[in-house]
Motif scaffolding. Structure first.
Motif, PDB file in Angstrom:
ATOM      1  N   GLN A 126       3.702   5.060 -13.943  1.00 24.54           N
ATOM      2  CA  GLN A 126       2.722   4.290 -13.176  1.00 24.54           C
ATOM      3  C   GLN A 126       2.611   4.853 -11.765  1.00 24.54           C
ATOM      4  OE1 GLN A 126       3.733   0.073 -13.500  1.00 24.54           O
ATOM      5  NE2 GLN A 126       2.537   0.042 -15.385  1.00 24.54           N
ATOM      6  N   ALA A 127       1.519   4.514 -11.111  1.00 23.17           N
ATOM      7  CA  ALA A 127       1.318   4.991  -9.736  1.00 23.17           C
ATOM      8  C   ALA A 127       0.541   3.950  -8.954  1.00 23.17           C
ATOM      9  CB  ALA A 127       0.565   6.315  -9.746  1.00 23.17           C
ATOM     10  N   LEU A 128       0.828   3.884  -7.674  1.00 25.88           N
ATOM     11  CA  LEU A 128       0.073   3.007  -6.782  1.00 25.88           C
ATOM     12  C   LEU A 128      -1.127   3.786  -6.266  1.00 25.88           C
ATOM     13  CD1 LEU A 128      -0.263   0.444  -4.992  1.00 25.88           C
ATOM     14  CD2 LEU A 128       1.161   1.616  -3.279  1.00 25.88           C
ATOM     15  N   ILE A 129      -2.311   3.208  -6.422  1.00 23.97           N
ATOM     16  CA  ILE A 129      -3.511   3.861  -5.884  1.00 23.97           C
ATOM     17  C   ILE A 129      -4.179   2.927  -4.880  1.00 23.97           C
ATOM     18  CG2 ILE A 129      -3.891   5.297  -7.916  1.00 23.97           C
ATOM     19  CD1 ILE A 129      -6.101   3.348  -8.781  1.00 23.97           C
ATOM     20  N   ARG A 130      -4.766   3.545  -3.874  1.00 20.67           N
ATOM     21  CA  ARG A 130      -5.533   2.812  -2.863  1.00 20.67           C
ATOM     22  C   ARG A 130      -6.904   3.458  -2.783  1.00 20.67           C
ATOM     23  NH1 ARG A 130      -1.672  -0.061   0.107  1.00 20.67           N
ATOM     24  NH2 ARG A 130       0.417   0.844   0.028  1.00 20.67           N
ATOM     25  N   LEU A 131      -7.927   2.659  -2.884  1.00 22.88           N
ATOM     26  CA  LEU A 131      -9.281   3.187  -2.834  1.00 22.88           C
ATOM     27  C   LEU A 131     -10.212   2.094  -2.320  1.00 22.88           C
ATOM     28  CD1 LEU A 131     -10.711   3.230  -6.462  1.00 22.88           C
ATOM     29  CD2 LEU A 131      -8.449   2.368  -5.934  1.00 22.88           C
ATOM     30  N   ARG A 132     -11.440   2.463  -2.080  1.00 34.48           N
ATOM     31  CA  ARG A 132     -12.454   1.461  -1.726  1.00 34.48           C
ATOM     32  C   ARG A 132     -13.411   1.352  -2.905  1.00 34.48           C
ATOM     33  NH1 ARG A 132     -13.134  -0.242   3.458  1.00 34.48           N
ATOM     34  NH2 ARG A 132     -15.363  -0.502   3.262  1.00 34.48           N
ATOM     35  N   VAL A 133     -13.672   0.134  -3.319  1.00 40.00           N
ATOM     36  CA  VAL A 133     -14.606  -0.097  -4.418  1.00 40.00           C
ATOM     37  C   VAL A 133     -15.699  -1.032  -3.911  1.00 40.00           C
ATOM     38  CG1 VAL A 133     -14.901  -0.932  -6.772  1.00 40.00           C
ATOM     39  CG2 VAL A 133     -12.774   0.214  -6.120  1.00 40.00           C
ATOM     40  N   ASN A 134     -16.906  -0.549  -3.915  1.00 36.79           N
ATOM     41  CA  ASN A 134     -18.053  -1.330  -3.432  1.00 36.79           C
ATOM     42  C   ASN A 134     -17.783  -1.904  -2.039  1.00 36.79           C
ATOM     43  OD1 ASN A 134     -19.240  -0.695  -5.853  1.00 36.79           O
ATOM     44  ND2 ASN A 134     -18.778  -2.660  -6.796  1.00 36.79           N
ATOM     45  N   GLY A 135     -17.132  -1.087  -1.209  1.00 36.76           N
ATOM     46  CA  GLY A 135     -16.917  -1.462   0.185  1.00 36.76           C
ATOM     47  C   GLY A 135     -15.647  -2.252   0.459  1.00 36.76           C
ATOM     48  N   ALA A 145      -5.883  -1.970  -3.752  1.00 39.70           N
ATOM     49  CA  ALA A 145      -4.598  -1.311  -3.988  1.00 39.70           C
ATOM     50  C   ALA A 145      -4.047  -1.880  -5.293  1.00 39.70           C
ATOM     51  CB  ALA A 145      -3.634  -1.559  -2.844  1.00 39.70           C
ATOM     52  N   ARG A 146      -3.732  -1.013  -6.236  1.00 41.80           N
ATOM     53  CA  ARG A 146      -3.243  -1.453  -7.544  1.00 41.80           C
ATOM     54  C   ARG A 146      -2.246  -0.432  -8.089  1.00 41.80           C
ATOM     55  NH1 ARG A 146      -6.274  -5.323  -6.921  1.00 41.80           N
ATOM     56  NH2 ARG A 146      -7.406  -6.519  -8.484  1.00 41.80           N
ATOM     57  N   THR A 147      -1.311  -0.947  -8.847  1.00 43.29           N
ATOM     58  CA  THR A 147      -0.439  -0.049  -9.600  1.00 43.29           C
ATOM     59  C   THR A 147      -1.030   0.103 -10.991  1.00 43.29           C
ATOM     60  OG1 THR A 147       1.499  -0.748  -8.349  1.00 43.29           O
ATOM     61  CG2 THR A 147       1.893   0.290 -10.487  1.00 43.29           C
ATOM     62  N   VAL A 148      -1.247   1.348 -11.400  1.00 42.20           N
ATOM     63  CA  VAL A 148      -1.888   1.605 -12.697  1.00 42.20           C
ATOM     64  C   VAL A 148      -1.062   2.611 -13.489  1.00 42.20           C
ATOM     65  CG1 VAL A 148      -4.245   1.169 -11.898  1.00 42.20           C
ATOM     66  CG2 VAL A 148      -3.295   3.473 -11.719  1.00 42.20           C
ATOM     67  N   GLU A 149      -1.202   2.523 -14.802  1.00 38.25           N
ATOM     68  CA  GLU A 149      -0.651   3.589 -15.628  1.00 38.25           C
ATOM     69  C   GLU A 149      -1.404   4.878 -15.304  1.00 38.25           C
ATOM     70  OE1 GLU A 149      -0.602   2.914 -19.812  1.00 38.25           O
ATOM     71  OE2 GLU A 149       0.372   0.963 -19.612  1.00 38.25           O
ATOM     72  N   VAL A 150      -0.705   5.965 -15.227  1.00 37.75           N
ATOM     73  CA  VAL A 150      -1.368   7.205 -14.821  1.00 37.75           C
ATOM     74  C   VAL A 150      -2.389   7.672 -15.857  1.00 37.75           C
ATOM     75  CG1 VAL A 150       0.503   7.998 -13.328  1.00 37.75           C
ATOM     76  CG2 VAL A 150       0.518   8.626 -15.758  1.00 37.75           C
ATOM     77  N   ARG A 151      -2.269   7.159 -17.098  1.00 39.06           N
ATOM     78  CA  ARG A 151      -3.235   7.579 -18.121  1.00 39.06           C
ATOM     79  C   ARG A 151      -4.455   6.654 -18.177  1.00 39.06           C
ATOM     80  NH1 ARG A 151      -0.703   5.542 -23.903  1.00 39.06           N
ATOM     81  NH2 ARG A 151      -0.691   3.330 -23.370  1.00 39.06           N
TER      82      ARG A 151
END
Ligand code: FES
Ligand code: FES
Length: 153
Positions: free
Chosen positions: A3-12, A16-22
């Motif tokens: 798993q990995a923590l990702i940070r992004l902007r979605v529709n402004g 931040a979410r932890t997701v399975e890398v696949r």
């Protein structure tokens, strides 16, 4: 499962979410964020229904992993307008009968959004080039071409 923590902007909005890398970006948007406007048809990059903007560029979200969007700006069809206040492009699709079942429509709208940003008055050739990346089983494409042209006028 990795798993990995990702940070992004979605529709402004910051996400931040932890997701399975696949996990695919399309599944992340639909199932983790509840943004079901992004449709999943073929799941292998052919139909274009899953198209979203990644840092402003149209991409197939079924062909990307969510972790590849880490740090990016993602725009989905939910950002374009609401049922009460359609965007000009959405209104043009409605006015020109450019959808029937609507399954392909979110993908067309996202690609057309990028197209109209880069070509405010697109030629039919440019519109057809964009349409070549999308499948629609209902409309026969002519109405979609008219709608995009009208939205750019
Ligand atoms: S679902 Fe992604 S291209 Fe068809
Ligand atoms: S409107 Fe039905 S697939 Fe395009």
């Amino acid at each position: 499962m990795s798993q990995a923590l990702i940070r992004l902007r979605v529709n402004g909005s910051e996400v931040a979410r932890t997701v399975e890398v696949r996990r695919t970006l399309s599944d992340f948007l639909r199932e983790d964020l509840g943004l079901t406007g992004t449709h999943v048809g073929c799941e292998h990059g052919v139909c274009g229904a899953c198209t979203v903007l990644l840092d402003g560029q149209p991409v197939r979200s079924c062909l990307l992993f969510a972790v590849q969007a880490d740090g990016a700006e993602v725009t989905t069809v939910e950002a374009l307008g609401t049922p009460e206040a359609l965007s000009p492009l959405q209104q043009a699709f409605m006015d020109h009968h450019a959808l029937q079942c609507g399954f392909c429509t979110p993908g067309f709208l996202m690609s057309a959004t990028a197209l109209l940003r880069d070509h405010p008055r697109p030629s039919n050739e440019i519109i057809r080039d964009m349409m070549g990346g999308h499948l629609c089983r209902c409309t026969g494409y002519a109405a979609i071409e008219e709608a995009v042209k009208a939205a750019g006028a």
